[in-house]
Design a protein around this motif. Structure first.
Motif, short mmCIF file in Angstrom:
data_model
loop_
_atom_site.label_atom_id
_atom_site.label_comp_id
_atom_site.label_asym_id
_atom_site.label_seq_id
_atom_site.Cartn_x
_atom_site.Cartn_y
_atom_site.Cartn_z
N LEU A 49 0.80 -1.22 0.00
CA LEU A 49 0.00 0.00 0.00
C LEU A 49 0.84 1.27 0.00
O LEU A 49 0.46 2.27 -0.61
N GLY A 50 1.95 1.27 0.70
CA GLY A 50 2.71 2.50 0.82
C GLY A 50 2.24 3.33 2.00
O GLY A 50 1.58 2.83 2.91
N LYS A 51 2.56 4.62 1.99
CA LYS A 51 2.31 5.46 3.16
C LYS A 51 0.96 6.16 3.09
O LYS A 51 0.71 7.01 2.25
N PRO A 92 -5.84 4.53 5.80
CA PRO A 92 -6.35 4.11 4.50
C PRO A 92 -7.58 3.21 4.58
O PRO A 92 -7.72 2.38 5.48
N VAL A 93 -8.47 3.40 3.61
CA VAL A 93 -9.64 2.52 3.45
C VAL A 93 -9.59 1.96 2.03
O VAL A 93 -9.44 2.72 1.06
N LEU A 94 -9.69 0.65 1.92
CA LEU A 94 -9.75 0.02 0.60
C LEU A 94 -11.18 0.04 0.09
O LEU A 94 -12.11 -0.25 0.84
N ALA A 129 -11.95 7.14 -4.34
CA ALA A 129 -10.86 6.17 -4.26
C ALA A 129 -10.02 6.15 -5.54
O ALA A 129 -10.56 6.13 -6.65
N LYS A 130 -8.73 6.15 -5.36
CA LYS A 130 -7.80 6.02 -6.48
C LYS A 130 -7.60 4.53 -6.77
O LYS A 130 -7.20 3.77 -5.90
N VAL A 161 -9.58 -2.67 -7.02
CA VAL A 161 -9.40 -2.24 -5.65
C VAL A 161 -8.68 -0.89 -5.64
O VAL A 161 -7.66 -0.72 -6.32
N GLY A 162 -9.26 0.06 -4.92
CA GLY A 162 -8.67 1.38 -4.81
C GLY A 162 -8.51 1.77 -3.36
O GLY A 162 -8.85 1.00 -2.44
#
Length: 331
Positions: free
Chosen positions: A45-47, A51-53, A93-94, A154-155
């Motif tokens: 995921l990174g930083k 976060p919400v998926l 969401a990206k 998935v974003g």
């Protein structure tokens, strides 16, 4: 007996993997930690702070029938990706990664590679990694030459930046972002009206217009979010404006939309004319030229339209949010 005697060609499956591995690998970001061949795909995921998926799944529907009949397979993968990715964009969401599912009666590696190539093209354009998938050859379940395509996207979005419609209030403006065509909805009806896919329409075969791929809104929505606080976003898919706009509205509020403001594409007008379809049926089935809508504060309309123009969109205002027991009214 061998597996091939039952209609499954493992070698064609291996050939498919060989033909798609490069285009798939080209979509991978540094967050993808492994390649084709593992039992599962790894994505770092990174930083993020909190976060919400956000995930979505969809298919192409019977639009695929036209592609199969005219043997044009390069756009339906784009449709598959867009239908999933555009949905999760509605929550801010990206898109991070995508997985595909391809099923058929008899696998042709060239056809499969074209379909997956379309998915990879859409992924590449939107900065999404195509990290896995499944190709299922199922004789007896599908006719030879038939394929079905589905996908899973998935974003990610920071929890305090989720867009869910809860901020929508009376007086907000509804902005339409144009569609590229029918997108991927209503094709069971479309195919009953336009039965000759090779007829000439506006100087080209009808199937080219019908197979225009679903528009990708990633750069548009994410770019707009950088400048404007969006109170709500709706992806206008099956059910049109009538069914999709109410999905984002808080209780007690309704969408008042002016039909006269909506720029209906010529091909949709032709469909309605040929089959004598009512206005209610058209607006309850098709996007009518509106691929996405965004809801913004009234004092941000000019800013929103200007930003969308910078992003290459000819967006326009089609209505407003009102206090109402009716979720949506087309006037």
């Amino acid at each position: 007996m061998k597996y091939s005697d039952a209609g499954v060609n493992k070698e064609e499956g291996y050939e498919t993997v060989s033909k798609i591995k490069d285009v798939v690998a080209a979509t991978h970001s540094p967050n993808v930690l492994n390649g084709i061949g593992s039992f599962g795909a790894f994505y770092e995921l990174g930083k993020y702070n909190n976060p919400v998926l956000v995930s979505g799944t969809d298919g192409v529907g019977t639009k695929l029938r036209i592609a199969l009949d005219v043997k044009k397979y390069d756009t339906v993968g784009i449709d598959c990706f867009a239908m999933c990715a555009n949905d999760i964009l509605c929550h801010g969401a990206k898109p991070l990664f995508f997985l595909d599912y391809l099923a058929c009666g008899k696998l042709d590696s060239d056809v499969a590679a074209e379909i997956v190539g379309g998915i990879a093209k859409a992924c590449k354009e939107t900065g999404t990694s195509l990290i896995g998938g499944e190709t299922a050859e199922m004789p007896g379940m599908y006719q030879i030459g038939d394929y079905d395509v589905a996908g899973f996207c998935v974003g990610i979005v920071e929890k305090d930046e989720i867009i869910d419609g809860s901020k929508i209030k009376e007086g907000d403006a509804i902005i339409a972002i144009p569609a590229s065509g029918f997108h991927s909805n209503g094709f069971s009806l479309i195919r009953k009206v336009f039965t000759d896919f090779h007829e000439t329409w506006n100087g080209k075969p009808m199937y080219e217009t019908l197979l225009e791929p679903t528009k990708l809104y990633g750069k548009t929505i994410l770019g707009l979010m950088e400048e404007v606080e969006l109170h709500g976003i709706a992806h206008i898919t099956g059910g049109g404006l009538i069914e999709n706009v109410p999905r984002i509205l808080p209780k007690g509020l309704g969408a008042n939309i002016k039909k006269s403001e909506i720029r209906v594409p010529e091909i949709m007008q032709e469909l309605q004319k040929r089959a004598n379809i009512s206005q209610d049926e058209m607006f309850g089935t098709f996007n009518m030229g509106v691929g996405m809508v965004v809801v913004v504060p009234q004092d941000k309309v000019d800013t929103t339209l200007a930003k969308l123009k910078d992003l290459g969109e000819e967006a326009y205002e089609i209505g407003s949010i009102v206090k109402s027991d009716k979720e949506i009214e087309l006037v």
